[in-house]
Enzyme design. Structure first.
Site, PDB file in Angstrom:
ATOM      1  N   HIS A 168       3.098   7.303   5.664  1.00 53.30           N
ATOM      2  CA  HIS A 168       3.417   5.900   5.955  1.00 53.30           C
ATOM      3  C   HIS A 168       3.176   5.017   4.748  1.00 53.30           C
ATOM      4  CE1 HIS A 168      -0.815   6.676   7.016  1.00 53.30           C
ATOM      5  NE2 HIS A 168      -1.063   5.459   6.538  1.00 53.30           N
ATOM      6  N   ARG A 196       0.908  -1.165   0.000  1.00 51.56           N
ATOM      7  CA  ARG A 196       0.000   0.000   0.000  1.00 51.56           C
ATOM      8  C   ARG A 196       0.936   1.201   0.000  1.00 51.56           C
ATOM      9  NH1 ARG A 196      -2.358   3.882  -0.618  1.00 51.56           N
ATOM     10  NH2 ARG A 196      -4.111   4.738   0.543  1.00 51.56           N
ATOM     11  N   HIS A 245       1.718   7.217   1.620  1.00 53.39           N
ATOM     12  CA  HIS A 245       0.579   8.141   1.602  1.00 53.39           C
ATOM     13  C   HIS A 245       0.397   8.736   2.991  1.00 53.39           C
ATOM     14  CE1 HIS A 245      -1.199   4.433   3.234  1.00 53.39           C
ATOM     15  NE2 HIS A 245      -2.106   5.209   3.810  1.00 53.39           N
ATOM     16  N   HIS A 296      -2.940  10.750   5.509  1.00 54.82           N
ATOM     17  CA  HIS A 296      -4.360  11.099   5.594  1.00 54.82           C
ATOM     18  C   HIS A 296      -4.466  12.480   6.205  1.00 54.82           C
ATOM     19  CE1 HIS A 296      -4.190   6.736   7.082  1.00 54.82           C
ATOM     20  NE2 HIS A 296      -4.140   6.693   5.775  1.00 54.82           N
ATOM     21  N   GLU A 311     -10.527   5.705   2.672  1.00 59.36           N
ATOM     22  CA  GLU A 311      -9.210   5.140   2.379  1.00 59.36           C
ATOM     23  C   GLU A 311      -8.843   5.377   0.907  1.00 59.36           C
ATOM     24  OE1 GLU A 311      -6.715   3.991   3.858  1.00 59.36           O
ATOM     25  OE2 GLU A 311      -5.684   2.798   2.365  1.00 59.36           O
ATOM     26  N   GLU A 322      -4.633   6.586  11.846  1.00 55.85           N
ATOM     27  CA  GLU A 322      -4.858   5.184  11.443  1.00 55.85           C
ATOM     28  C   GLU A 322      -4.407   4.245  12.554  1.00 55.85           C
ATOM     29  OE1 GLU A 322      -3.586   4.073   7.481  1.00 55.85           O
ATOM     30  OE2 GLU A 322      -2.601   2.266   8.230  1.00 55.85           O
TER      31      GLU A 322
HETATM   32 MN    MN Z   1      -2.968   4.799   5.712  1.00 53.82          MN
END
Ligand code: MN
Ligand code: MN
Length: 398
Positions: free
Chosen positions: A145, A96, A99, A101, A168, A106
């Protein structure tokens, strides 16, 4: 013309401000903690309580190869304004991507497989951690992260966000940003020739795929600069917080995991027939994910309103802050529920404890029953009731 008094001027300014406020009412939405307790939520103000269940694992979500993310936000579960959740699977070699937020912290619990994460904070400290089933991570709001599947088995984990409006699929991804920024600006910003950015992805990568990561984390470009507080907590490696005949509970909040200042988590195991007693949380919304088994969740919403939902494995539930509720294992097998709270400090008031905190004559008057009846009520917190009666606490440690 006499000079206006300062008092008059202030009064006029106040009226002007009040008129402006009337003309353009300030929008107060859940998710803004300053308003959460004060502005009535129309969804919760009706004659009936809305549903508080969503079949998360039955939804499709975003799929790339064998990696997927399924989410429960206010779009899927309108009542869940305070907390959103995601079930994510990463196939071996998948990541993943980097990125952040803008609007949510999270918190994660690993169900299967192994995961490696890196996270950067505003002071430039970076941490790389490896996670196994039963482990938890927490990344503060806005900290960058990435998540990477470790080893040859897929990794499956549940993410919890302290904002029900957070999606998300709306994160700030590094490939999206680099892809949108003109090459000359990138070159200037990072002190590199423009050609360094040839053939970078133009669209958001989201799930990146490549070789499996090295067995041990490699050193970051800047060298090792570990933060003062770790982002990892090995929840199930600890003894349970409370153990009863009918079940047990592991609990983690900022008192044990200092970095986790906005989310607390619980793993609740109940034997068939056992009940997490009637209770409420004065300072947090509650979010459920059924890891195994089948539960019945009751919700009391004041003003004659009460609702019951059955949650199966993979289903999500939600109880707004302050609403009364209970969780009962109604299946034939033991159940496990992952529970998230949007608070840094877990708090509960249990019905048995509340009653035990009052003298018998008060209870007798309240219910119009003889005081002797209440002498038979529990003298302390029940917490988990076994199907055969009240669970006896044993080896629980506060
Ligand atoms: Mn995340
Ligand atoms: Mn609860």
């Amino acid at each position: 013309m006499p000079e206006p008094k300062r008092r008059d001027f202030l009064a006029a300014a106040a009226i002007t401000a009040a008129v402006a406020a009337m003309a353009e009412p300030k929008k107060a939405e859940a998710g803004d903690p300053a308003f959460m307790n004060n502005v009535p939520d129309p969804l919760l103000g009706g004659k009936e309580l809305p549903t508080f269940k969503f079949a998360l694992e039955k939804s499709v979500g975003k799929v790339v190869g064998k990696s997927s993310g399924k989410e429960a936000t206010v779009l899927q579960l309108p009542i869940s304004k305070g907390i959103a959740g995601v079930s994510m699977t990463l196939e071996p070699g998948a990541m993943r991507e980097l990125h952040w937020h803008a609007t949510a912290a999270e918190w994660a619990f690993v169900l299967e497989g192994r995961v490696r994460t890196t996270v950067i904070d505003p002071r430039g400290y970076a941490e790389t951690n490896d996670f196994e089933p039963g482990d938890v991570w927490y990344f503060p709001r806005g900290h960058g992260h990435m998540l990477e599947c470790l080893g040859n088995e897929p990794a499956h984990f549940i993410l919890i966000f302290d904002n029900g409006y957070f999606s998300e699929f709306g994160t700030f991804s590094i490939s999206d940003w680099i892809g949108l920024t003109p090459k000359p600006l990138l070159a200037k910003s990072l002190g590199l020739p423009e050609s360094a950015f040839d053939d970078f992805p133009e669209d958001e990568v989201y799930f990146a795929r490549g070789p499996a990561p090295s067995a041990k984390p490699l050193m970051p470009l800047q060298g090792w600069r570990p933060p003062p507080h770790t982002h990892r907590y090995q929840l199930l490696a600890q003894p349970p917080h409370r153990v009863f005949k009918g079940g047990r509970e592991w609990r983690v909040d900022s008192t044990r995991f200092p970095i986790s200042t906005t989310i607390a988590g619980v793993i609740l195991d109940l034997e068939p027939g056992a009940l997490r007693e009637l209770h409420w949380h004065p300072s947090a919304d509650e979010w459920h994910y059924v890891v195994a088994g089948q539960i019945s969740v009751t919700m009391f919403g004041s003003h004659g309103r009460y609702r019951v939902e059955t949650l199966d494995q993979g289903d999500v539930g939600y109880i707004p802050q302050g609403y009364g509720h209970s969780i009962e294992n109604i299946g034939a097998t033991p159940c496990r529920v992952l529970i998230g709270f949007n608070t840094g400090v877990y708090e509960t008031i249990d019905l048995s404890q509340w009653i035990a905190g009052n003298p018998a004559d008060v209870l007798a008057k309240n219910f119009g029953k003889p005081a002797a009846l209440f002498e038979k009520f529990p003298k302390r917190d029940v917490f988990i009731a076994d199907k055969g009666g009240l669970g006896k606490p044993s080896e629980g440690h506060e």
